[in-house]
Design a protein around this motif. Structure first.
Motif, PDB file in Angstrom:
ATOM      1  N   UNK A   1      10.233  -7.238  -4.362  1.00 12.82           N
ATOM      2  CA  UNK A   1       9.644  -8.570  -4.194  1.00 12.82           C
ATOM      3  C   UNK A   1      10.498  -9.439  -3.278  1.00 12.82           C
ATOM      4  N   UNK A   2      11.819  -9.275  -3.341  1.00 11.44           N
ATOM      5  CA  UNK A   2      12.668 -10.059  -2.436  1.00 11.44           C
ATOM      6  C   UNK A   2      12.416  -9.657  -0.987  1.00 11.44           C
ATOM      7  N   UNK A   3      12.214  -8.360  -0.745  1.00 11.22           N
ATOM      8  CA  UNK A   3      11.888  -7.907   0.607  1.00 11.22           C
ATOM      9  C   UNK A   3      10.619  -8.584   1.094  1.00 11.22           C
TER      10      UNK A   3
ATOM     11  N   UNK B   1       0.837  -1.207   0.000  1.00  9.16           N
ATOM     12  CA  UNK B   1       0.000   0.000   0.000  1.00  9.16           C
ATOM     13  C   UNK B   1       0.869   1.252   0.000  1.00  9.16           C
ATOM     14  N   UNK B   2       1.945   1.247   0.778  1.00  9.10           N
ATOM     15  CA  UNK B   2       2.842   2.397   0.820  1.00  9.10           C
ATOM     16  C   UNK B   2       3.550   2.583  -0.513  1.00  9.10           C
ATOM     17  N   UNK B   3       3.993   1.481  -1.122  1.00  8.35           N
ATOM     18  CA  UNK B   3       4.669   1.534  -2.421  1.00  8.35           C
ATOM     19  C   UNK B   3       3.728   2.139  -3.473  1.00  8.35           C
TER      20      UNK B   3
ATOM     21  N   UNK C   1       4.042  -0.184  -9.873  1.00 10.55           N
ATOM     22  CA  UNK C   1       5.007  -1.080 -10.514  1.00 10.55           C
ATOM     23  C   UNK C   1       5.667  -2.078  -9.603  1.00 10.55           C
ATOM     24  N   UNK C   2       5.136  -2.301  -8.436  1.00 10.50           N
ATOM     25  CA  UNK C   2       5.826  -3.176  -7.472  1.00 10.50           C
ATOM     26  C   UNK C   2       5.910  -4.618  -7.937  1.00 10.50           C
ATOM     27  N   UNK C   3       4.961  -5.071  -8.746  1.00  7.43           N
ATOM     28  CA  UNK C   3       4.974  -6.469  -9.212  1.00  7.43           C
ATOM     29  C   UNK C   3       6.166  -6.764 -10.117  1.00  7.43           C
TER      30      UNK C   3
END
Length: 463
Positions: free
Chosen positions: A346-348, A329-331, A338-340
């Protein structure tokens, strides 16, 4: 199965290995009454916060002689005696001389003195948050002792006593762990003492109100104050994160908390994470960040309980909130959607869940997370092979997956490990740091810091 059980046992033990702030002087807000009384919950019942009396005065300032008109030569000479170089001084020569004077006035930490000097770059970088007349007297009376500790803790910091306790068992069986553990506890000392003792923080009419300030208000005014949620995720996660940044090069405790705080830094940047850690009102700063995203106070209160469980490595109470969703949500709010496709981010998220665990199922994005998580050991092995195949020392990592952290704007991963010198065949304990290209799936570079050698060189009486 044996491998999985061994890993889980190690993980459970390590989560408590750097347990910190001691019972005296505890300043963290309590969990909600529902969490404390939930049947089957691992969270201990909590009491309402006690009123904190208004401070009656600060510690007496440490006498400081007038700084020389050109303090650089003196500062450089003293720094060199204690293993610091020019870059560690950050150009803050006068500040370093006052730091040194306060530290040299302390005759209770002799064998650890050089290591305590190593916190100066932290102080210099956080100078804008520093109350010198409060912090330096504390530095002059800090104590460090070795004694038996419970709950698998390697170290604890007691705020009220201004004291660090190191585990006697660790010193006897795992002495190479001591420097990193001590630095972690010193980060608590800095956090709690850099600008006045931390306490409960309330939101009142747009202000961040300290407990003793609230006590001075009328009952009608107090009625409008809102207690901020538990901030263990900042206290523990950032203490270890700053230990890694400034000293250890590898995460050795509070793995979930460090992963989450790395996610915050990944999105918000280094200055925000520094502000979050060193301000006295960290709980309010983090709550307001998520209220900006769209969370209500009630939403965030539940989230804070889940984050406290993540930070301290226990099961969250009923109706848990997904830490992954908080970061996603923050991203989306700060950086877009674009987080996907962001492999580092994603590693985090993967590290928050671990290997072959089910925490990701709580997320509203579970259908997507299912496609990227380390849901099986085989999936993790593919990543591990890409990470370690070009490392001739073949480090055997202590906790997997290795925990992410930010350094100079770059996402790295680090872990304690047992490695083997390829030339001599001798094993050594080390901190392993990896610069991994998550998008390309390959290792750029790595660094192994020999912890046995560091101990022998700097603490020959302990090694």
């Amino acid at each position: 199965m044996k491998k999985i059980l061994s890993f889980l046992l190690i993980l459970c033990l390590l989560c408590g290995l750097a347990a910190c702030s001691g019972k005296p002087g505890s300043t963290e807000p309590p969990a909600t009454a529902e969490a404390g009384s939930t049947p089957g919950s691992s969270e201990k019942p909590t009491k309402a916060p006690k009123e904190t009396p208004a401070p009656t005065g600060r510690p007496s300032p440490v006498p400081v002689t007038a700084a020389p008109s050109t303090p650089e030569p003196d500062a450089r000479a003293i720094a060199a005696l204690h293993g610091l170089d020019e870059s560690d001084l950050r150009g803050e020569y006068s500040l370093f001389l006052r730091f040194s004077q306060a530290l040299e006035a302390n005759r209770q930490i002799d064998e650890y003195r050089d290591l305590v000097y190593k916190i100066f770059p932290v102080i210099a970088d956080a100078k804008e948050y520093l109350d010198e007349d409060y912090f330096f007297p504390l530095l002059s009376r800090l104590t460090i002792e070795v004694e038996p500790l419970d709950d698998y803790a390697n170290g604890m910091y007691f705020d009220g006593a201004v004291s660090v306790s190191l585990s006697q068992e660790m010193m006897e069986d795992r002495p190479w762990r001591m420097p990193g553990v001590l630095f972690h506890e010193l980060m608590h000392f800095v956090d709690f003492g850099i600008n006045g003792r931390a306490d409960y923080v309330y939101l009142l009419d747009g202000r961040h109100v300290h407990q003793y300030e609230l006590n001075q208000l009328s009952p009608e005014e107090q009625e409008g104050a809102v207690l901020c949620g538990n901030s263990d995720i900042v206290k523990e996660g950032c203490a270890e994160l700053f230990t890694v940044k400034y000293f250890s090069d590898a995460v050795s405790a509070y793995f979930g908390g460090v992963s989450f705080m790395t996610g915050i830094e990944y999105i918000m940047g280094e200055e925000f994470i520094k502000e979050l850690f060193f301000r006295w009102d960290s709980g309010a700063v983090l709550e307001e960040l998520f209220c900006e995203v769209g969370y209500t106070h009630e939403d965030y209160w539940k989230a804070a309980i889940a984050l406290a469980a993540l930070a301290n490595c226990y099961n969250a109470p009923y109706d848990p909130v997904s830490p992954e969703d908080l970061l996603i949500d923050l991203y989306e709010y700060k950086l877009g959607g674009g987080w996907r496709e962001d492999e580092g981010f994603l590693y985090i998220l993967k590290c928050i869940n671990g290997i072959a665990m089910d925490g990701w199922k709580l997320s509203k994005h579970a259908d997507f997370l299912k496609t990227i998580e380390f849901r099986t050991w085989e999936q993790y092995s593919a990543f591990s092979d890409a990470l370690l195949s070009g490392v001739p020392e073949a480090p055997d990592l202590a906790v997997i997956p290795p925990t992410p952290f930010m350094q100079d704007g770059k996402l790295l991963v680090g872990d304690l490990a047992l490695a083997t010198d390829p030339q001599t065949g001798e094993s050594f304990n080390c901190a392993a740091t990896f610069d991994y290209d998550f998008a390309a799936g390959r290792l750029r570079s790595y660094k192994l810091t020999d912890l046995d050698a560091y101990l022998a060189e700097n603490f020959p009486g302990i090694a």
